[in-house]
Write an enzyme that holds these catalytic residues in place. Structure first.
Site, PDB file in Angstrom:
ATOM      1  N   ASP A 176       0.845  -1.192   0.000  1.00  0.00           N
ATOM      2  CA  ASP A 176       0.000   0.000   0.000  1.00  0.00           C
ATOM      3  C   ASP A 176       0.877   1.238   0.000  1.00  0.00           C
ATOM      4  O   ASP A 176       2.104   1.149   0.028  1.00  0.00           O
ATOM      5  CB  ASP A 176      -0.892  -0.008   1.242  1.00  0.00           C
ATOM      6  N   ASP A 233       0.657   3.586   2.501  1.00  0.00           N
ATOM      7  CA  ASP A 233       0.518   4.111   3.855  1.00  0.00           C
ATOM      8  C   ASP A 233      -0.699   5.039   3.942  1.00  0.00           C
ATOM      9  O   ASP A 233      -1.814   4.609   3.647  1.00  0.00           O
ATOM     10  CB  ASP A 233       1.814   4.794   4.298  1.00  0.00           C
TER      11      ASP A 233
END
Length: 272
Positions: free
Chosen positions: A214, A216
């Site tokens: 991802d 974050d």
């Protein structure tokens, strides 16, 4: 094989979020430590002439949050098994647009932003001070092996990067994520410390391999990038778990060559 040899391993692996088993057919051993029980039983398999010990750091069913993992017991269990190299794949959020979900980072530095964790084996200096050098938290020779394995399997692996270790179990705020990035961080994770410093104290060469899941808390450059969610992390990790397994398998022949035969006086990967 003698009982003593059955409780021996050459390479240790800590499994992370979504990575709970290494192989279907494996020996299972219980390892007792002075620090209490590790996260679960250790499974040992034979691969490329090596005995490979696997321990899911969060325990069966991912029952242990990152701030409650008994890191001392986990690392000491690997030490008691005699491992001479310790691989630590982990899920991570990217702090930079050029490091994309599905890619790997073979880290060379870390910044510890955790608190309240037992991060050393030395609760007292019974025989005098013990201050372990930690300028290079990740073993260079072991890093090279993992990068070469990544190239051989065709996965994208960034050579070097700083992992910022946060306490969890919550994810970062946007301000925290921006701060970590501005301070030089490349990825963010919740478990690399105290795994890495404990491995250093135990004298075990250690490699941290981030699988990026991802971005974050999002990217300032792209407002359409959503902040991380637990569901997204597990979905991306599961979709890329085969890459983690392939990377580990590809590294084992080089590890076998670097480690050499087991037994008294056997070297570590750093000595090869």
């Amino acid at each position: 094989m003698s009982e003593r040899n059955r409780s021996r391993a050459d390479v240790g692996i800590f499994g992370g979020s979504g990575f709970y088993t290494l192989a279907e057919q494996a020996e299972t051993v219980e390892v007792a430590t002075p620090w209490g029980p590790p996260s679960g039983p250790v499974s040992i398999v034979e691969r490329s002439g090596l005995r490979v010990a696997f321990l899911p750091r969060h325990g069966p069913g991912h029952r242990l949050p990152p701030h409650r993992v008994n890191y001392r017991a986990n690392v000491d269990a690997m030490r008691r098994l005699g491992v001479r190299a310790l691989l630590s794949p982990f899920a991570a959020g990217s702090l930079r647009p050029e490091i994309r979900p599905g890619e790997f980072v073979v880290c060379d530095q870390l910044v510890d932003r955790t608190w309240g964790r037992e991060s050393t084996f030395h609760d007292e200096f019974a025989d005098g001070p013990v201050h372990v050098p930690f300028a290079e938290p990740y073993d260079p020779a072991l890093r090279r092996i993992m990068l070469e394995a990544a190239a051989a399997t065709g996965v994208t692996a960034h050579d070097g990067g700083t992992v910022v270790v946060v306490n969890g179990p919550r994810f970062s705020t946007r301000a925290e994520s921006r701060w970590h990035r501005d301070a030089g961080g490349h990825v963010v994770n919740m478990t690399q410390s105290p795994e890495a410093p404990l491995a250093a104290e135990a004298g075990i060469p250690f490699a941290g391999i981030a699988l990026v899941t991802d971005y974050d808390a999002g990217l300032d450059e792209d407002p359409d990038v959503e902040a991380v969610s637990q569901e997204a992390v597990f979905a991306v990790f599961e979709a890329n778990l085969h890459k983690v397994r392939e990377l580990i398998d590809a590294s084992l022949p080089a590890l076998a060559a670097a480690l050499g035969p087991a037994g008294p006086g056997a070297g570590t990967v750093s000595e090869s």
